[in-house]
Every structure is written in structure tokens, then in C-alpha cells.
Design an enzyme around this catalytic site. Structure first.
Site, PDB file in Angstrom:
ATOM      1  N   CYS A  19       0.822  -1.215   0.000  1.00 51.49           N
ATOM      2  CA  CYS A  19       0.000   0.000   0.000  1.00 51.49           C
ATOM      3  C   CYS A  19       0.857   1.267   0.000  1.00 51.49           C
ATOM      4  O   CYS A  19       0.374   2.332   0.387  1.00 51.49           O
ATOM      5  CB  CYS A  19      -0.912   0.008   1.219  1.00 51.49           C
ATOM      6  SG  CYS A  19      -1.964  -1.451   1.347  1.00 51.49           S
TER       7      CYS A  19
ATOM      8  N   CYS B 297      -4.602   4.664   8.454  1.00 46.85           N
ATOM      9  CA  CYS B 297      -4.778   3.223   8.627  1.00 46.85           C
ATOM     10  C   CYS B 297      -5.857   2.891   9.638  1.00 46.85           C
ATOM     11  O   CYS B 297      -6.337   1.770   9.692  1.00 46.85           O
ATOM     12  CB  CYS B 297      -3.468   2.576   9.041  1.00 46.85           C
ATOM     13  SG  CYS B 297      -2.825   3.180  10.599  1.00 46.85           S
TER      14      CYS B 297
HETATM   15  S1  SF4 Z   1      -2.464  -3.321   7.059  1.00 45.31           S
HETATM   16 FE1  SF4 Z   1      -3.268  -1.554   5.895  1.00 45.31          FE
HETATM   17  S2  SF4 Z   1      -1.422  -0.650   5.003  1.00 45.31           S
HETATM   18 FE2  SF4 Z   1      -0.897  -2.784   5.619  1.00 45.31          FE
HETATM   19  S3  SF4 Z   1      -1.303  -4.141   3.842  1.00 45.31           S
HETATM   20 FE3  SF4 Z   1      -3.178  -4.058   5.049  1.00 45.31          FE
HETATM   21  S4  SF4 Z   1      -4.369  -2.370   4.085  1.00 45.31           S
HETATM   22 FE4  SF4 Z   1      -2.259  -2.112   3.455  1.00 45.31          FE
END
Ligand code: SF4
Length: 251
Positions: free
Chosen positions: A211, A234
Site C-alpha cells: 500500500c 490506517c
Molecule cells: S495493514 Fe493496511 S497498510 Fe498494511 S497491507 Fe493491510 S491495508 Fe495495506
């Protein structure tokens, strides 16, 4: 007789304390605020939450100078760049941090909802809940306060950050809220702190590899996070919704 307060009452008390602290100490600079919080307001009851990202070394360095035994929580989502994990270990050793806590998602959550590891593409909010929000909520139990590295300049959504705010029943402290990029660079240089290795490759805000993208120098540093999506945070900077707490049994 032990008085048991409801969650709503605990949250209200935390909000009142945060307001009082902000009114009394809100103009303190970063290092003075950290000294106050770690030594006087919450001794033994405060943790730093760090992503060991591009700018994290500044706050980690300040905390290490005040008390290297301060707990440092790292949310190991299982999706970090290898460079971040190496940087974390290098920096922790270099600064003499003695209580680095690696917090991981609950295996049962991943098995039920992200067995293929692609939940980030289907439902990134839920992925962040499983891999960040819920593990953090668990890791913070027992702490009265936590320290974040958020800065107002990072994104429009972070403008107006206070020094003290409440976060559910806890106090959240943002010592670098007013810091500018030049101040961070000056702190890195003055204390000879190592940079995150991906910074040299154009990454200015570094999270999970799935991401995170490079961001243009003139753009918000956090524009490289969740590129192409409206998502900007997040979720750890808000309370987990009750529906997110199902699998861990968190009330
Ligand atoms: S925790 Fe949040 S930032 Fe990490 S992979 Fe999953 S969606 Fe992406």
C-alpha cells in the site's frame, strides 16, 4: 468497594484530562513535552508507537535520550518492506532501546479473513483493522498514554493536531505536531541519525509494501500511501469500532 466505570465514563475522563493537559502544557516543545509525559505524567505507563518509517528516528532518538527503557511498540503487519525491518533493528541497537515490542496480527484473524494475503486489495480498511488497529489496541492495554510521530505538515487531514488528545480511555501525545521537514533534517544531521534506506529511492512515507508508493517532492508526503484510494489513514488514530473487535474478544 471498588468503583467500576463504564467505557463511556472512562473515555469522558480521558477527554477531560487531555483538555486540561493541552490547556496547561500545549505550548511545550517536543523534548520538553516528552520529558514531562515520560517522567512526570505517566511514568511506567506510557509507550511510543513507531512505524520505523522515514522520519521515525527523530522521535525514537528523543525518547531514547530521556529513557531508553520506554516501551516502543512496532506493529509488524507481515507486509512491511524488508528494508524497514532491517532499519528497525539497526536503529533500536544504535539508540540503545531496551524494550522494543513487536506486535503481530492474531493468526486466527488472518486465517479467517486473509488466508490469501490479499485482503488489502479487497478491503483495505478491514486489512488495517486486522493487521494494525486490533493488535495495537491489545498492545496498549495496561498503558495510560501513548506517543505518536504525527505531524501537521504530512497531510491536510493532520492539520490542527493538538499536543494532547484523548483516544478512547487513553491520552495520545503528538510531540512533533508543529515540526517542519527542515527541523527533522536538522535533527537527523545534528545527531548523525541513519535514514530509512527507501528514502533515497523516493519513498517519503513508508508503510506496508502493498500500500506504499513513491510520492512526488511537491505532493503531501502521505500521498504515496494507498495510492488511488480515498483512504488516508490506517485507522489506528481512532477507536476500533465494536464490530472490529469480534475476533479478539475486545470489549
Ligand atoms: S495493514 Fe493496511 S497498510 Fe498494511 S497491507 Fe493491510 S491495508 Fe495495506
Amino acid at each position: 468497594m471498588t468503583l467500576r466505570l463504564s467505557n463511556a465514563e472512562l473515555n469522558r475522563l480521558a477527554a477531560e484530562r487531555a483538555w486540561t493537559f493541552e490547556a496547561r502544557y500545549g505550548r511545550l516543545g517536543a523534548e520538553a513535552a516528552l520529558r514531562l509525559a515520560i517522567r512526570d505524567l505517566f511514568p511506567g505507563r506510557i509507550a511510543l508507537v513507531s512505524s520505523f518509517g522515514a522520519e521515525s528516528a527523530v522521535l525514537l532518538d528523543m525518547v531514547a535520550r530521556i529513557d531508553p527503557a520506554t516501551p516502543v511498540i512496532f506493529l509488524d503487519t507481515g507486509k512491511h518492506f524488508g528494508e524497514t525491518l532491517h532499519y528497525r533493528d539497526t536503529l533500536a541497537t544504535r539508540l540503545g532501546l531496551t524494550d522494543l515490542r513487536r506486535v503481530t496480527p492474531a493468526p486466527i484473524d488472518l486465517a479467517h479473513e486473509d488466508a490469501d494475503g490479499l485482503l488489502f486489495a479487497r478491503d483495505p480498511d478491514r486489512c488495517c483493522a486486522l493487521r494494525k488497529t486490533l493488535p495495537l489496541k491489545d498492545a496498549l492495554s495496561g498503558f495510560e498514554a501513548w506517543i505518536t510521530g504525527r505531524k501537521a505538515f504530512q497531510a491536510a487531514t493532520r492539520a490542527g493536531l493538538p499536543l494532547f488528545e484523548s483516544d478512547g480511555p487513553r491520552i495520545k501525545i503528538n510531540p512533533l505536531r508543529h515540526w517542519r521537514p527542515a527541523w527533522l533534517a536538522e535533527h537527523f544531521a545534528r545527531h548523525d541519525l541513519p535514514s530509512h534506506p527507501l528514502e533515497a529511492e523516493g519513498y517519503r512515507s513508508i508503510g506496508c509494501y502493498s500500500c506504499t508508493a513513491r510520492s512526488a517532492p511537491e505532493a503531501d508526503p502521505r500521498s504515496g500511501r494507498w495510492p488511488g484510494l480515498a483512504k488516508t489513514e490506517c485507522g489506528i488514530h481512532r477507536e476500533a469500532r465494536p464490530s472490529e473487535s469480534r475476533s479478539l474478544g475486545i470489549q
